[in-house]
Design a protein around this motif. Sequence first.
Motif, PDB file in Angstrom:
ATOM      1  N   SER A   1       0.848  -1.189   0.000  1.00  0.00           N
ATOM      2  CA  SER A   1       0.000   0.000   0.000  1.00  0.00           C
ATOM      3  C   SER A   1       0.878   1.232   0.000  1.00  0.00           C
ATOM      4  O   SER A   1       2.057   1.172   0.322  1.00  0.00           O
ATOM      5  N   LYS A   2       0.255   2.328  -0.396  1.00  0.00           N
ATOM      6  CA  LYS A   2       0.989   3.578  -0.413  1.00  0.00           C
ATOM      7  C   LYS A   2       1.549   3.897   0.969  1.00  0.00           C
ATOM      8  O   LYS A   2       2.672   4.335   1.120  1.00  0.00           O
ATOM      9  N   GLU A   3       0.726   3.627   1.964  1.00  0.00           N
ATOM     10  CA  GLU A   3       1.127   3.971   3.332  1.00  0.00           C
ATOM     11  C   GLU A   3       2.359   3.178   3.732  1.00  0.00           C
ATOM     12  O   GLU A   3       3.300   3.696   4.310  1.00  0.00           O
ATOM     13  N   GLN A   4       2.288   1.892   3.374  1.00  0.00           N
ATOM     14  CA  GLN A   4       3.400   1.030   3.748  1.00  0.00           C
ATOM     15  C   GLN A   4       4.673   1.468   3.050  1.00  0.00           C
ATOM     16  O   GLN A   4       5.761   1.424   3.610  1.00  0.00           O
ATOM     17  N   HIS A   5       4.488   1.848   1.822  1.00  0.00           N
ATOM     18  CA  HIS A   5       5.630   2.296   1.041  1.00  0.00           C
ATOM     19  C   HIS A   5       6.295   3.496   1.697  1.00  0.00           C
ATOM     20  O   HIS A   5       7.498   3.569   1.854  1.00  0.00           O
ATOM     21  N   GLU A   6       5.448   4.413   2.129  1.00  0.00           N
ATOM     22  CA  GLU A   6       5.991   5.601   2.757  1.00  0.00           C
ATOM     23  C   GLU A   6       6.679   5.264   4.070  1.00  0.00           C
ATOM     24  O   GLU A   6       7.730   5.805   4.400  1.00  0.00           O
ATOM     25  N   GLU A   7       6.052   4.335   4.795  1.00  0.00           N
ATOM     26  CA  GLU A   7       6.613   3.941   6.073  1.00  0.00           C
ATOM     27  C   GLU A   7       8.010   3.334   5.871  1.00  0.00           C
ATOM     28  O   GLU A   7       8.947   3.653   6.596  1.00  0.00           O
ATOM     29  N   ALA A   8       8.110   2.481   4.878  1.00  0.00           N
ATOM     30  CA  ALA A   8       9.396   1.845   4.597  1.00  0.00           C
ATOM     31  C   ALA A   8      10.438   2.894   4.238  1.00  0.00           C
ATOM     32  O   ALA A   8      11.568   2.862   4.703  1.00  0.00           O
ATOM     33  N   ARG A   9      10.014   3.844   3.459  1.00  0.00           N
ATOM     34  CA  ARG A   9      10.928   4.924   3.083  1.00  0.00           C
ATOM     35  C   ARG A   9      11.405   5.665   4.312  1.00  0.00           C
ATOM     36  O   ARG A   9      12.563   6.016   4.440  1.00  0.00           O
ATOM     37  N   ARG A  10      10.448   5.913   5.213  1.00  0.00           N
ATOM     38  CA  ARG A  10      10.777   6.661   6.411  1.00  0.00           C
ATOM     39  C   ARG A  10      11.835   5.909   7.221  1.00  0.00           C
ATOM     40  O   ARG A  10      12.743   6.497   7.802  1.00  0.00           O
ATOM     41  N   LEU A  11      11.683   4.609   7.259  1.00  0.00           N
ATOM     42  CA  LEU A  11      12.622   3.796   8.024  1.00  0.00           C
ATOM     43  C   LEU A  11      13.917   3.564   7.255  1.00  0.00           C
ATOM     44  O   LEU A  11      14.869   3.026   7.789  1.00  0.00           O
ATOM     45  N   GLY A  12      13.918   3.932   5.999  1.00  0.00           N
ATOM     46  CA  GLY A  12      15.137   3.792   5.207  1.00  0.00           C
ATOM     47  C   GLY A  12      15.419   2.373   4.761  1.00  0.00           C
ATOM     48  O   GLY A  12      16.549   2.026   4.450  1.00  0.00           O
ATOM     49  N   ILE A  13      14.428   1.503   4.772  1.00  0.00           N
ATOM     50  CA  ILE A  13      14.654   0.166   4.222  1.00  0.00           C
ATOM     51  C   ILE A  13      13.792   0.010   2.982  1.00  0.00           C
ATOM     52  O   ILE A  13      12.860   0.759   2.765  1.00  0.00           O
TER      53      ILE A  13
END
Lengths: 407, 260
Positions: A206-218
Amino acid sequence: MRKGIVLKVEDDRVTVLTPQGEFVRVRKTRGDYEIGGEILLEPSSIAVLPEKTVFRRTLAFGWLRQKRALTAAALALFLVIASFSLPRGSQEVYAYVSVDINPSLELAVDERLRVIEIHPYDEEGERVLAALPVWQKRPLREVAEHLVEVSEQQGYLQRGREMLITMTFMADQEENGESRLQEEVETTIQEVAAEEELILTAVHNSKEQHEEARRLGISPGRYAVAVAAKEQGIALSLAEIEGKSISELAREVGGIGRLFAVKRPDRKDEDEHGNGPQAGQERNAERDKRLPEKPQGEKDVSQRGKKTQKNTDAPEKKAQTGQLPPASKGEPALNHGKSGGKTRGDDEKREGKWREGREKGPANKRTGKDDDVRDDERERKQKADRDEKADREKKNGGKEYGGDKTP
Amino acid sequence: MLKRFLGKRLRTFAEEKEEIEQQVFRIQKGDEELRNRLITEYQPFICKVVSKVCKRYIDPSQDDEFSIGLLAFDEAIQSFAPGKGSSFLSFADLVIRRRVIDFVRKETRQRVSLTLDERGEEEERTESEAEIAASLHRYELDREAEHRREEILHFEERLREFGIAFAELPEQTPKHADARENALSIARLVATDQNLKKAFLQTKKLPIKELVKKVHVSRKTVERNRKYIVAMSLILIEDYVYLREYLSPAFGEKKGGNGK
C-alpha cells in the motif's frame, strides 16, 4: 594500467578494444586518436553512461555532429521546449517497483511503464545502478532485464536466485483503467523472472506502507517481508531485515513465497476472527484447500495483490493493540510500522549484538555467549520447523505458492 | 511469388560466391587463362580497395598503388585456403590493404631519408646505434598500428553487414573475465566448427539453436552477449593477422592470467 587499440573515434568518445578482448568506451582526453593506435585507458576516462550517444542516435542529429557547439545549443533549446510542451502527467510516478535480490533498488515508472527514477537502498544497489546501461525513460522490461543481468555479473545472483518484487501503485485501485496497467506491470516482471530463471515473489504494497518503509530507510520489499514474517510469528528485527540478503531472509523464514502465500488466503478470516491460537493451522488448511483450484494466472496475481494490499495494514493495527500471533509469544516483538519509532533503541542494541554474533561465524553464532541472540535463533528455527511440519502434514510439502517458480 | 523470386536471387548469389572460390582453386592448380580473366574481372574491386586505403581516387592507368593492388590480388589467389577468411574476396581485400600500406610506408620513408641526405651528412652520422634501434622499433610499432587500422576498418565493414556498430559493443562486452572467456570460447567454436561457421556466415546470424546443442550454455547467455560473440567470431574467422596478435592474451591462454 590497461591498454587498448582505438577502433572508432566519435566526437566525444572513443571505442577501444583491449588485449583481453573487452570493448571499452572511453572519454576523449586528447585530440589525436588514430584508429589502430594503442592508448592507455585511464580509469577516470572510462565512460560509464552512454546516454549521450544514444540520445544523439535516436534524435538523428548526426548531420550536426561536426558542429558540436551548435548541436549542444540545439539540444538545449529542444530540451527546454520539450520540457514545456510535454504533458505534465508523463513525468508523474505511476508505480514503484522495488526489487530486492541482494542489492535493493526501487524503480519508479510512469504510466507508460517507462522507468523515470531509480533509487538504490543499499550499497550493492548503488553499485548495480552505477553499472546499469541507460535506463532513463527506458521500458520497465528492458531495465528489469538489465538489472538482473548486472546483478548477475556482479555476482549477487549466484546462490538461491531469490528475488522479491514489491509493487506500489500510486493511483487508486478502484479506477478501472488502472488495473489493466497493473497487470501489465505484473506480467512484465513475471516474464523477466521466468526468462532469467529466478524464484520470484511478487507482493503488493500500500501507499502507506511504502511511505513507512521509506521513512525507516529500508526497501519496501524488506519491509513487507518483515510485516509478513511478523504476522506469522517470526520475529525479525529491523537490523536483521536490513542486513541480510533476500536469500538469507528466505532461508530464515522458510521461503519468502511461503510467507506471503500463507498470509494471503486467510486475509478475511484474520480480519474477522482476529488471531486465535490455532490461527496458524487454520491458515495452512485454508491455503491447501484453495491451492489446487487456483492456477497461477495473471488474474490471480492481481487479485492477490489487492488482498495483500489490504492485508498489509493489518499488522500495524495489531502492533498497536499489542496483539501478537501465537508463536511469537515471549519473543521480542518485531519493531516496525507505527511502533517502530518508539522501540528503535532496542533494535539498535540488538543489531550490535547480532553483528557480533555474525562475525564469529555461523557456528559461534549458535553457541555464542549472547543469550538473546541464541534464543531468538532457536525459537525462530523451531517455529520454522513446526510450520514446515504442518505443511507436510497437509500434504503440500514445501511448495511455494506465492513464489513463481520457473523450472 | 516474391519469396520464390528472392529465393532464386539468393541462390544465384550463393552460387556465384561458391564459384569464385572454386575458380581460385582451379587457378591454384594451374589454370593460367582463368587467372588472367579473374584478375581483369576484379579490377574494379581492386581499385576500390586500394582507394579505400589511400583515401583518394586511384587511377588504374597512372597510380603505382593500383599495380601493387594487382600484385596483392594475385598473391591472394595463390595463398588463399579454405581456413583463411570468410570468403575469398574478404581475404583478398585484406591482403591488398596490407600490401598497399607497406608500399605507401616504404615510399614515404624514402622520401624522408632523401631530404635528410640533402640537409647534411654530419647530422645523420651522430645518430647513435640506440637511436637508430629506437626509431626502427617505433617504425615497426607504427607499421603494426597502421595494419591494425586497415583491419579494423575492414572489421567495421564486416560488422555492419551483421548489423552491428562498434559503439554498441562496449555495452555487450561481458564484464567479468569468466563470462568473457565463456563468450570467447563460444566464438572459437563458431569459427572452427565448419557447419556453424557456414550457417553463421550465410545467415549473418548466430546459429543459436545449434550452438546451444553443442555448448553447455543457456540460450539466454548466448543471446545476452550476441553481438559480442558475433564480433569475436568474425575476428577469428577473418584473416586479421595483426588484430589477432594484439588479442592473443584473450585468445591465446585459455584459462587464468588474462584477468584485469
